[in-house]
Design a protein around this motif. Structure first.
Motif, PDB file in Angstrom:
ATOM      1  N   LEU A 128       0.802  -1.211   0.000  1.00  0.00           N
ATOM      2  CA  LEU A 128       0.000   0.000   0.000  1.00  0.00           C
ATOM      3  C   LEU A 128       0.844   1.274   0.000  1.00  0.00           C
ATOM      4  O   LEU A 128       0.450   2.258  -0.638  1.00  0.00           O
ATOM      5  CB  LEU A 128      -0.946  -0.005   1.205  1.00  0.00           C
ATOM      6  N   PRO A 129       2.001   1.334   0.665  1.00  0.00           N
ATOM      7  CA  PRO A 129       2.776   2.587   0.645  1.00  0.00           C
ATOM      8  C   PRO A 129       3.496   2.881  -0.674  1.00  0.00           C
ATOM      9  O   PRO A 129       4.145   3.931  -0.794  1.00  0.00           O
ATOM     10  CB  PRO A 129       3.808   2.396   1.772  1.00  0.00           C
ATOM     11  N   THR A 130       3.395   2.000  -1.672  1.00  0.00           N
ATOM     12  CA  THR A 130       4.146   2.191  -2.918  1.00  0.00           C
ATOM     13  C   THR A 130       3.695   3.451  -3.644  1.00  0.00           C
ATOM     14  O   THR A 130       2.518   3.629  -3.946  1.00  0.00           O
ATOM     15  CB  THR A 130       3.964   0.985  -3.852  1.00  0.00           C
ATOM     16  N   ALA A 131       4.636   4.331  -3.929  1.00  0.00           N
ATOM     17  CA  ALA A 131       4.343   5.591  -4.617  1.00  0.00           C
ATOM     18  C   ALA A 131       4.455   5.410  -6.117  1.00  0.00           C
ATOM     19  O   ALA A 131       5.059   4.442  -6.606  1.00  0.00           O
ATOM     20  CB  ALA A 131       5.319   6.672  -4.155  1.00  0.00           C
ATOM     21  N   PRO A 132       3.885   6.321  -6.910  1.00  0.00           N
ATOM     22  CA  PRO A 132       4.092   6.279  -8.366  1.00  0.00           C
ATOM     23  C   PRO A 132       5.578   6.266  -8.691  1.00  0.00           C
ATOM     24  O   PRO A 132       6.357   7.040  -8.132  1.00  0.00           O
ATOM     25  CB  PRO A 132       3.425   7.576  -8.851  1.00  0.00           C
ATOM     26  N   GLY A 133       5.967   5.356  -9.566  1.00  0.00           N
ATOM     27  CA  GLY A 133       7.377   5.224  -9.906  1.00  0.00           C
ATOM     28  C   GLY A 133       8.184   4.471  -8.876  1.00  0.00           C
ATOM     29  O   GLY A 133       9.413   4.397  -8.977  1.00  0.00           O
ATOM     30  N   VAL A 148       2.762  16.272 -11.977  1.00  0.00           N
ATOM     31  CA  VAL A 148       2.940  17.436 -11.105  1.00  0.00           C
ATOM     32  C   VAL A 148       1.680  17.654 -10.270  1.00  0.00           C
ATOM     33  O   VAL A 148       1.746  17.874  -9.056  1.00  0.00           O
ATOM     34  CB  VAL A 148       3.274  18.696 -11.929  1.00  0.00           C
ATOM     35  N   ALA A 149       0.519  17.603 -10.917  1.00  0.00           N
ATOM     36  CA  ALA A 149      -0.746  17.819 -10.210  1.00  0.00           C
ATOM     37  C   ALA A 149      -0.952  16.770  -9.124  1.00  0.00           C
ATOM     38  O   ALA A 149      -1.422  17.079  -8.019  1.00  0.00           O
ATOM     39  CB  ALA A 149      -1.906  17.798 -11.196  1.00  0.00           C
ATOM     40  N   VAL A 150      -0.609  15.522  -9.411  1.00  0.00           N
ATOM     41  CA  VAL A 150      -0.775  14.452  -8.426  1.00  0.00           C
ATOM     42  C   VAL A 150       0.183  14.653  -7.256  1.00  0.00           C
ATOM     43  O   VAL A 150      -0.206  14.503  -6.080  1.00  0.00           O
ATOM     44  CB  VAL A 150      -0.544  13.076  -9.081  1.00  0.00           C
ATOM     45  N   ALA A 151       1.427  15.000  -7.541  1.00  0.00           N
ATOM     46  CA  ALA A 151       2.405  15.219  -6.467  1.00  0.00           C
ATOM     47  C   ALA A 151       1.975  16.369  -5.564  1.00  0.00           C
ATOM     48  O   ALA A 151       2.076  16.287  -4.338  1.00  0.00           O
ATOM     49  CB  ALA A 151       3.786  15.482  -7.059  1.00  0.00           C
ATOM     50  N   VAL A 152       1.482  17.457  -6.162  1.00  0.00           N
ATOM     51  CA  VAL A 152       1.004  18.593  -5.371  1.00  0.00           C
ATOM     52  C   VAL A 152      -0.179  18.174  -4.507  1.00  0.00           C
ATOM     53  O   VAL A 152      -0.247  18.490  -3.309  1.00  0.00           O
ATOM     54  CB  VAL A 152       0.607  19.767  -6.286  1.00  0.00           C
ATOM     55  N   ALA A 153      -1.126  17.457  -5.108  1.00  0.00           N
ATOM     56  CA  ALA A 153      -2.326  17.055  -4.375  1.00  0.00           C
ATOM     57  C   ALA A 153      -1.985  16.167  -3.190  1.00  0.00           C
ATOM     58  O   ALA A 153      -2.498  16.365  -2.075  1.00  0.00           O
ATOM     59  CB  ALA A 153      -3.299  16.339  -5.315  1.00  0.00           C
ATOM     60  N   GLN A 154      -1.121  15.180  -3.399  1.00  0.00           N
ATOM     61  CA  GLN A 154      -0.782  14.283  -2.298  1.00  0.00           C
ATOM     62  C   GLN A 154       0.061  14.977  -1.230  1.00  0.00           C
ATOM     63  O   GLN A 154      -0.126  14.754  -0.034  1.00  0.00           O
ATOM     64  CB  GLN A 154      -0.061  13.050  -2.827  1.00  0.00           C
ATOM     65  N   LEU A 162      -9.640   9.668  11.905  1.00  0.00           N
ATOM     66  CA  LEU A 162      -8.225   9.873  12.200  1.00  0.00           C
ATOM     67  C   LEU A 162      -7.393   8.699  11.687  1.00  0.00           C
ATOM     68  O   LEU A 162      -6.334   8.894  11.079  1.00  0.00           O
ATOM     69  CB  LEU A 162      -8.029  10.045  13.709  1.00  0.00           C
ATOM     70  N   LYS A 163      -7.889   7.485  11.887  1.00  0.00           N
ATOM     71  CA  LYS A 163      -7.141   6.315  11.422  1.00  0.00           C
ATOM     72  C   LYS A 163      -7.113   6.242   9.902  1.00  0.00           C
ATOM     73  O   LYS A 163      -6.083   5.878   9.317  1.00  0.00           O
ATOM     74  CB  LYS A 163      -7.761   5.047  12.017  1.00  0.00           C
ATOM     75  N   ARG A 164      -8.224   6.597   9.247  1.00  0.00           N
ATOM     76  CA  ARG A 164      -8.212   6.604   7.782  1.00  0.00           C
ATOM     77  C   ARG A 164      -7.246   7.675   7.273  1.00  0.00           C
ATOM     78  O   ARG A 164      -6.490   7.446   6.322  1.00  0.00           O
ATOM     79  CB  ARG A 164      -9.619   6.846   7.245  1.00  0.00           C
ATOM     80  N   ALA A 165      -7.253   8.846   7.916  1.00  0.00           N
ATOM     81  CA  ALA A 165      -6.365   9.926   7.475  1.00  0.00           C
ATOM     82  C   ALA A 165      -4.901   9.533   7.651  1.00  0.00           C
ATOM     83  O   ALA A 165      -4.073   9.784   6.758  1.00  0.00           O
ATOM     84  CB  ALA A 165      -6.665  11.200   8.258  1.00  0.00           C
ATOM     85  N   LYS A 166      -4.568   8.906   8.782  1.00  0.00           N
ATOM     86  CA  LYS A 166      -3.177   8.506   9.014  1.00  0.00           C
ATOM     87  C   LYS A 166      -2.763   7.388   8.061  1.00  0.00           C
ATOM     88  O   LYS A 166      -1.625   7.367   7.566  1.00  0.00           O
ATOM     89  CB  LYS A 166      -3.000   8.051  10.465  1.00  0.00           C
ATOM     90  N   SER A 167      -3.678   6.461   7.804  1.00  0.00           N
ATOM     91  CA  SER A 167      -3.381   5.390   6.856  1.00  0.00           C
ATOM     92  C   SER A 167      -3.195   5.947   5.451  1.00  0.00           C
ATOM     93  O   SER A 167      -2.262   5.575   4.726  1.00  0.00           O
ATOM     94  CB  SER A 167      -4.505   4.357   6.875  1.00  0.00           C
ATOM     95  N   ASP A 168      -4.099   6.851   5.053  1.00  0.00           N
ATOM     96  CA  ASP A 168      -4.002   7.458   3.726  1.00  0.00           C
ATOM     97  C   ASP A 168      -2.732   8.286   3.562  1.00  0.00           C
ATOM     98  O   ASP A 168      -2.225   8.445   2.450  1.00  0.00           O
ATOM     99  CB  ASP A 168      -5.218   8.348   3.459  1.00  0.00           C
ATOM    100  N   GLU A 169      -2.238   8.841   4.661  1.00  0.00           N
ATOM    101  CA  GLU A 169      -1.029   9.650   4.581  1.00  0.00           C
ATOM    102  C   GLU A 169       0.171   8.826   4.126  1.00  0.00           C
ATOM    103  O   GLU A 169       1.083   9.337   3.470  1.00  0.00           O
ATOM    104  CB  GLU A 169      -0.743  10.283   5.944  1.00  0.00           C
ATOM    105  N   LEU A 170       0.150   7.535   4.446  1.00  0.00           N
ATOM    106  CA  LEU A 170       1.232   6.635   4.040  1.00  0.00           C
ATOM    107  C   LEU A 170       0.939   5.922   2.727  1.00  0.00           C
ATOM    108  O   LEU A 170       1.851   5.420   2.071  1.00  0.00           O
ATOM    109  CB  LEU A 170       1.477   5.597   5.134  1.00  0.00           C
ATOM    110  N   ALA A 171      -0.339   5.860   2.341  1.00  0.00           N
ATOM    111  CA  ALA A 171      -0.727   5.093   1.154  1.00  0.00           C
ATOM    112  C   ALA A 171      -0.241   5.767  -0.121  1.00  0.00           C
ATOM    113  O   ALA A 171      -0.323   6.992  -0.275  1.00  0.00           O
ATOM    114  CB  ALA A 171      -2.246   4.937   1.117  1.00  0.00           C
ATOM    115  N   LEU A 172       0.274   4.953  -1.042  1.00  0.00           N
ATOM    116  CA  LEU A 172       0.676   5.410  -2.376  1.00  0.00           C
ATOM    117  C   LEU A 172       1.666   6.570  -2.317  1.00  0.00           C
ATOM    118  O   LEU A 172       1.669   7.449  -3.173  1.00  0.00           O
ATOM    119  CB  LEU A 172      -0.568   5.783  -3.194  1.00  0.00           C
ATOM    120  N   GLY A 173       2.515   6.541  -1.312  1.00  0.00           N
ATOM    121  CA  GLY A 173       3.567   7.540  -1.181  1.00  0.00           C
ATOM    122  C   GLY A 173       3.265   8.544  -0.088  1.00  0.00           C
ATOM    123  O   GLY A 173       2.190   9.111  -0.043  1.00  0.00           O
ATOM    124  N   SER A 174       4.222   8.768   0.791  1.00  0.00           N
ATOM    125  CA  SER A 174       4.059   9.747   1.861  1.00  0.00           C
ATOM    126  C   SER A 174       4.146  11.160   1.290  1.00  0.00           C
ATOM    127  O   SER A 174       4.635  11.368   0.174  1.00  0.00           O
ATOM    128  CB  SER A 174       5.148   9.549   2.912  1.00  0.00           C
TER     129      SER A 174
END
Length: 384
Positions: A140-145, A316-322, A355-367
């Motif tokens: 789950l933490p794997t980021a684009p690229g 760029v848009a995705v990196a800014v959004a995340q 809070l748990k979803r937000a913390k989990s999402d913070e690590l998902a698909l790249g911090s």
């Protein structure tokens, strides 16, 4: 804009269309009825991977599972903008459904393969119709690229896969695994039936119980080759990029619920004969959070629009959004817990779910830090 269509390179349209608002109304109505906080909390006590009844209604009856799939393959032929609306609403209710993993990540990975081939088109249609739940078998933490190194799974010439992938979201409830592997000729993407011999999914206890994780072990499991070489790599990268961009909309939904619920609570809770929300210190905190949520909406919508239009600036848009939306969701959830006082710390109040979803999402698909590093490279401002 030309005849209501945003062209690549044109100014993004961040407003919601009538169709998007209609979709939002349908999804919100369903989730209000079937995924209220009490229902979600009760489901956490069970051993089910996700709410199958809710998923059927969302994926099949409303048709959200096929939003990204072309009509000729049984989908709606919509775009990332519509999928973003669904994710905003699932974020607002922390709905325990595999929408991000199946309807976004798995579908986008398959769309990156040659879907004129039956062995690609058939599972893609099944995903679009909500008959099958699929997952892209990456941590789950794997980021684009982030899959530049050789995959942790190896495939031999006969298509037998061996290896282990940790922390795969929604793996326990999936019927189809899309597995990046290192094949005889380099990177490849395989389809593996979750019930096949040689496949084992060990569930783990995640921080966010509404999005379960599992470790996938493959021991000679038979896989069907979907794509190889550069095409396989591009399909996985596109899926991760799309997933990260649309995850920002889920984070926006989380932040919006937290802000709305906090404003409601502080307007009703009284102390010293006044609503606590009238105290200047709390007003300032909520006003600052409102500004952050408004900015998060712009960032998330821009990412969704860039993905929908095929903009060259989508990375760029995705990196800014995340980089922006992930911390905002966490901050909104933390403020929600704190400004609710003692009740915000209880299991019975849903604040902890967000809070748990937000913390989990913070690590998902790249911090956020990983996305800031990627953004620096994309815009030519390397770190010192």
């Amino acid at each position: 804009m030309t005849d209501g269509i945003t062209l690549p390179g044109a100014d993004p349209d961040l407003l919601y269309s009538e169709d998007e608002n209609a979709l939002r109304a349908a999804v919100r109505s369903l989730l209000a009825d079937r995924s209220d906080p009490a229902t979600v909390l009760a489901g956490l006590e069970s051993d089910v991977a996700y709410d199958t009844g809710l998923w059927h209604a969302l994926a099949t009856e409303i048709g959200t599972a096929g939003l990204l799939v072309p009509e000729k393959l049984g989908g709606a032929g919509a775009s990332a903008r519509e999928a973003a609306v669904v994710l905003e609403e699932t974020g607002r209710s922390v709905a325990p459904v595999p929408y991000l993993t199946s309807a976004v990540l798995a579908v986008t990975a398959l769309l990156g393969c040659d879907h004129d081939r039956a062995d690609v088109a058939v599972p893609l249609t099944a995903l679009a119709e909500g008959r099958t739940v699929g997952v892209l078998a990456v941590p789950l933490p794997t980021a684009p690229g982030g899959l530049t190194a050789p995959a942790s799974v190896r495939a031999d010439a006969s298509g037998a896969l061996t290896g282990r992938v940790t922390s795969v979201a929604d793996a326990a409830g999936a019927e189809l695994l899309l597995v990046p592997a290192e094949g005889p000729d380099g990177p490849a993407l395989y389809a593996v039936a979750a019930a096949a011999d040689g496949v084992r999914v060990d569930t783990v206890t995640p921080l966010d119980l509404t999005r379960p994780l599992g470790h996938v072990t493959l021991d000679g499991a038979r896989g069907r080759l979907l794509a190889g070489g550069d095409r396989a790599r591009a399909a996985v990268d596109r899926a991760l990029l799309t997933g990260a961009g649309l995850l920002a909309s889920e984070q926006l939904g989380v932040a919006e619920w937290c802000l709305t619920e906090t404003v409601r609570h502080t307007a009703e809770r009284t102390q010293f004969g006044r609503p606590v929300g009238s105290f200047q210190a709390l007003k300032h905190r909520m006003a600052a959070l409102w500004l952050e949520v408004a900015s998060a909406r712009a960032a998330a919508r821009n990412a969704a629009d860039a993905l929908a239009t095929g903009s060259p600036d989508a990375p760029v848009a995705v990196a800014v959004a995340q980089a922006y939306c992930a911390p905002v969701a966490v901050r909104a959830a933390e403020e929600c817990v704190q400004l609710h006082g003692g009740i915000g710390m209880t299991w019975e109040h849903p604040a902890h779910l967000f809070l748990k979803r937000a913390k989990s999402d913070e690590l998902a698909l790249g911090s956020p830090g990983r996305h800031r590093d990627a953004l620096a490279g994309l815009v030519g401002i390397p770190a010192p």
